[in-house]
Design an enzyme around this catalytic site. Structure first.
Site, short mmCIF file in Angstrom:
data_model
loop_
_atom_site.label_atom_id
_atom_site.label_comp_id
_atom_site.label_asym_id
_atom_site.label_seq_id
_atom_site.Cartn_x
_atom_site.Cartn_y
_atom_site.Cartn_z
N MET A 15 0.83 -1.21 0.00
CA MET A 15 0.00 0.00 0.00
C MET A 15 0.87 1.26 0.00
N GLY A 17 4.39 1.55 -0.45
CA GLY A 17 5.35 1.59 -1.56
C GLY A 17 4.66 1.95 -2.87
N LEU A 106 11.11 3.52 6.95
CA LEU A 106 9.77 3.72 7.50
C LEU A 106 9.59 2.90 8.77
N SER A 108 7.16 3.19 12.60
CA SER A 108 5.73 3.16 12.91
C SER A 108 5.51 3.82 14.27
N SER A 109 4.30 4.31 14.49
CA SER A 109 4.00 4.95 15.78
C SER A 109 4.05 3.97 16.94
N CYS A 110 4.04 2.65 16.64
CA CYS A 110 4.05 1.67 17.74
C CYS A 110 5.42 1.52 18.38
N TYR A 137 7.37 -6.44 16.62
CA TYR A 137 7.41 -5.53 15.46
C TYR A 137 8.08 -4.20 15.85
N LYS A 141 11.46 -2.37 14.41
CA LYS A 141 11.42 -1.01 13.86
C LYS A 141 12.40 -0.10 14.61
N HIS A 180 -5.43 -4.33 9.53
CA HIS A 180 -5.63 -3.26 10.51
C HIS A 180 -7.14 -2.98 10.65
N ARG A 188 -16.03 -6.00 7.03
CA ARG A 188 -17.07 -6.60 7.89
C ARG A 188 -18.42 -5.91 7.69
N1 LIG Z 1 -0.11 0.07 7.11
C1 LIG Z 1 0.05 0.82 8.19
O1 LIG Z 1 -0.93 1.18 8.89
C2 LIG Z 1 1.43 1.28 8.59
C3 LIG Z 1 2.56 0.91 7.88
N2 LIG Z 1 3.80 1.36 8.29
C4 LIG Z 1 5.02 0.96 7.57
O2 LIG Z 1 4.94 1.28 6.20
C5 LIG Z 1 5.64 0.31 5.43
C6 LIG Z 1 4.76 -0.26 4.35
O3 LIG Z 1 3.59 -0.83 4.91
P1 LIG Z 1 2.35 -1.26 4.01
O4 LIG Z 1 2.52 -0.73 2.64
O5 LIG Z 1 1.15 -0.97 4.79
O6 LIG Z 1 2.53 -2.84 3.99
P2 LIG Z 1 2.10 -3.90 2.84
O7 LIG Z 1 1.91 -5.19 3.54
O8 LIG Z 1 0.99 -3.34 2.02
O9 LIG Z 1 3.38 -3.98 1.91
C7 LIG Z 1 4.59 -4.48 2.40
C8 LIG Z 1 5.50 -4.77 1.24
O10 LIG Z 1 6.71 -5.32 1.78
C9 LIG Z 1 7.18 -6.30 0.90
N3 LIG Z 1 7.88 -7.34 1.65
C10 LIG Z 1 7.47 -8.00 2.76
N4 LIG Z 1 8.38 -8.92 3.11
C11 LIG Z 1 9.39 -8.85 2.19
C12 LIG Z 1 10.60 -9.56 1.99
N5 LIG Z 1 10.97 -10.54 2.83
N6 LIG Z 1 11.37 -9.23 0.94
C13 LIG Z 1 10.99 -8.25 0.08
N7 LIG Z 1 9.88 -7.52 0.22
C14 LIG Z 1 9.07 -7.84 1.26
C15 LIG Z 1 5.97 -6.90 0.20
O11 LIG Z 1 6.38 -7.23 -1.11
P3 LIG Z 1 5.55 -8.20 -2.13
O12 LIG Z 1 4.23 -7.53 -2.33
O13 LIG Z 1 6.37 -8.21 -3.36
O14 LIG Z 1 5.42 -9.51 -1.45
C16 LIG Z 1 4.95 -5.77 0.25
O15 LIG Z 1 4.81 -5.15 -1.00
C17 LIG Z 1 6.16 -0.73 6.41
O16 LIG Z 1 7.49 -0.44 6.77
C18 LIG Z 1 5.27 -0.54 7.61
O17 LIG Z 1 5.91 -0.94 8.78
C19 LIG Z 1 3.94 2.20 9.36
C20 LIG Z 1 2.86 2.61 10.07
C21 LIG Z 1 1.52 2.16 9.76
C1 LIG Z 2 -0.26 0.56 12.61
C2 LIG Z 2 -0.15 -0.24 13.88
O1 LIG Z 2 -1.11 -1.30 13.88
C3 LIG Z 2 -1.09 -2.18 15.00
O2 LIG Z 2 -1.57 -1.57 16.14
P1 LIG Z 2 -3.02 -1.04 16.35
O3 LIG Z 2 -3.04 0.43 16.18
O4 LIG Z 2 -3.52 -1.53 17.66
O5 LIG Z 2 -3.78 -1.67 15.11
P2 LIG Z 2 -5.16 -2.23 14.64
O6 LIG Z 2 -5.54 -1.38 13.49
O7 LIG Z 2 -5.06 -3.67 14.39
O8 LIG Z 2 -6.19 -2.01 15.86
C4 LIG Z 2 -6.58 -0.75 16.31
C5 LIG Z 2 -7.70 -0.87 17.31
O9 LIG Z 2 -8.88 -1.29 16.63
C6 LIG Z 2 -9.49 -2.37 17.32
N1 LIG Z 2 -10.30 -3.17 16.37
C7 LIG Z 2 -11.64 -3.24 16.38
N2 LIG Z 2 -12.10 -4.08 15.45
C8 LIG Z 2 -10.98 -4.52 14.80
C9 LIG Z 2 -10.81 -5.41 13.71
O10 LIG Z 2 -11.75 -5.96 13.15
N3 LIG Z 2 -9.54 -5.62 13.30
C10 LIG Z 2 -8.46 -5.00 13.89
N4 LIG Z 2 -7.21 -5.25 13.41
N5 LIG Z 2 -8.60 -4.18 14.96
C11 LIG Z 2 -9.84 -3.94 15.39
C12 LIG Z 2 -8.34 -3.10 17.96
O11 LIG Z 2 -8.77 -3.91 19.02
C13 LIG Z 2 -7.48 -1.90 18.42
O12 LIG Z 2 -7.99 -1.39 19.62
C14 LIG Z 2 0.27 -2.61 15.43
O13 LIG Z 2 0.16 -3.97 15.77
C15 LIG Z 2 1.35 -2.18 14.57
O14 LIG Z 2 1.41 -3.00 13.45
C16 LIG Z 2 1.22 -0.79 14.06
O15 LIG Z 2 2.20 -0.13 13.81
#
Ligand SMILES: NC(=O)C1=CN([C@@H]2O[C@H](COP(=O)(O)OP(=O)(O)OC[C@H]3O[C@@H](n4cnc5c(N)ncnc54)[C@H](OP(=O)(O)O)[C@@H]3O)[C@@H](O)[C@H]2O)C=CC1
Ligand SMILES: C[C@H]1O[C@H](OP(=O)(O)OP(=O)(O)OC[C@H]2O[C@@H](n3cnc4c(=O)[nH]c(N)nc43)[C@H](O)[C@@H]2O)[C@@H](O)[C@@H](O)C1=O
Length: 314
Positions: A15, A17, A106, A108-110, A137, A141, A180, A188
């Site tokens: 998402m 990238g 990149l 993350s806030s966690c 995780y 990070k 997430h 859902r």
């Molecule tokens: N989504 C979120 O809410 C948040 C995301 N981030 C950070 O942003 C970045 C991107 O996240 P997002 O786009 O959501 O994640 P996605 O899961 O959508 O994408 C992750 C990408 O990483 C690649 N990847 C995973 N494992 C490997 C590996 N072993 N070798 C090569 N490539 C790999 C995958 O490649 P392929 O598709 O080719 O398999 C995939 O395209 C991450 O660093 C994440 O920690 C930070 C905060 C919140």
């Molecule tokens: C981006 C961040 O994402 C992760 O942390 P998180 O913020 O807790 O992420 P979450 O989106 O999964 O949940 C947010 C909240 O939402 C509630 N919740 C309700 N209903 C659903 C539900 O259906 N699915 C999920 N996943 N959560 C749910 C859930 O119980 C929680 O209270 C990290 O592990 C880490 O990877 C990271 O960096």
């Protein structure tokens, strides 16, 4: 960054990238290098070395990671630690070894302490205990941030770190368990609507607060920081505004046009109570988001419908 500089986006099929790639292409960058995980597994050091030796990227966006929501983080704890440490170590080390001009990691806030004062400043890193559900995780990070700092301190590398808040957007993962919260709820509510279900269950108490940034806004900030920021300290990327999970669920319910009830399952973990980003550093540098939660939700629901349609046909 010049238009013809070789720029490697690690994780371009994801998402974030994908959004960075779209942004760079819109701005006219013409030499973007990509590899899927199938053709280059970033956990394998020799393969990463060979790739950097052959392609010699000048700029690197490190957006590849094992990513997921609270359930995935808490269940696949070994992979979330191992994969993410290996990816960060291999790519950052190779970036130093092969003379990359600038790398952006990149995080993350966690990474911040579970009970950090709000809003969370970058300086709060390593001042308290992490949230248990995503500790592996977060540790990986934090290792990535520290690698960037160490290669900068010892070798003068221009490696920067950015800390995005919770994200959503085009190409998100809508898996019922591993996603997430926002994409999980879109799915859902949609499935409840088309199956005429009387209620939808939301995990946890509904009281935790989260901040949600659309991935294209995040990508805009990442490119902005690649162009304008050269310091050691990480930079938070967010909006500086949050809402409860209950409020989020009500928003998603409206966008999907679902008319049933909400049920909260308190046996599921809430995770961190709140992690509102302090975005004053980013604001001082001159960046602010432009996509509202409501606008983003409409685009995300459309994306879900497209992905869903595709799956039904394939
Ligand atoms: N989504 C979120 O809410 C948040 C995301 N981030 C950070 O942003 C970045 C991107 O996240 P997002 O786009 O959501 O994640 P996605 O899961 O959508 O994408 C992750 C990408 O990483 C690649 N990847 C995973 N494992 C490997 C590996 N072993 N070798 C090569 N490539 C790999 C995958 O490649 P392929 O598709 O080719 O398999 C995939 O395209 C991450 O660093 C994440 O920690 C930070 C905060 C919140
Ligand atoms: C981006 C961040 O994402 C992760 O942390 P998180 O913020 O807790 O992420 P979450 O989106 O999964 O949940 C947010 C909240 O939402 C509630 N919740 C309700 N209903 C659903 C539900 O259906 N699915 C999920 N996943 N959560 C749910 C859930 O119980 C929680 O209270 C990290 O592990 C880490 O990877 C990271 O960096």
């Amino acid at each position: 960054m010049q238009a013809n500089d070789p720029i490697y986006i690690a994780g371009h099929r994801g998402m974030v990238g994908g959004a960075i790639k779209r942004k760079l292409e819109t701005l006219g960058y013409q030499n973007i290098i990509t590899r899927s995980s199938g053709s280059l597994d970033l956990r394998k050091q020799e393969d990463v070395d060979a790739f950097f030796a052959a392609e010699k990227p000048a700029y690197v966006f490190l957006a590849a990671a094992k990513v997921g929501g609270i359930y995935a983080n808490n269940t696949y704890r070994a992979e979330f630690l191992y994969d993410n440490i290996m990816i960060a170590a291999n790519v950052i080390h190779a970036a130093w070894k092969y003379g990359v001009t600038k790398l952006q990691f990149l995080g993350s806030s966690c990474i911040y302490p579970r009970m950090a004062p709000q809003p969370v400043k970058e300086s709060f890193l390593l001042t308290g205990t992490l949230e248990q559900t995503n500790e592996p995780y977060a540790i990986a990070k934090i290792a990535g941030i520290k690698l960037c700092e160490a290669y900068r301190d010892q070798y003068g590398c221009n490696f920067i770190s950015v800390m995005p808040t919770n994200l959503f957007g085009i190409g998100d993962n809508y898996h019922p368990q591993n996603a997430h919260v926002l994409p999980a709820l879109i799915r859902r509510f949609h499935e409840a609507k088309i199956n005429n279900r009387a209620s939808v269950t939301v995990w946890g108490t509904g009281t935790p607060k989260r901040e949600f940034l659309f991935a294209d806004d995040l990508a805009d900030a990442c490119v902005f920081l690649m162009q304008h920021y050269n310091e050691k300290e990480p930079v938070n990327i967010g909006k500086g505004e949050d809402l409860t999970i209950r409020e989020l669920a009500e928003y998603v319910k409206d966008v999907v046009c679902y008319e049933g009830e909400l049920i909260f399952d308190a046996s599921k973990p809430d995770g961190t109570p709140r992690k509102l980003m302090d975005v004053s550093r980013l604001r001082q540098l001159g960046w602010k988001h432009s996509i509202s939660l409501k606008e983003g939700l409409v685009m995300a629901y459309r994306d879900f419908l497209q992905q869903h349609q595709f799956k039904l046909q394939s």
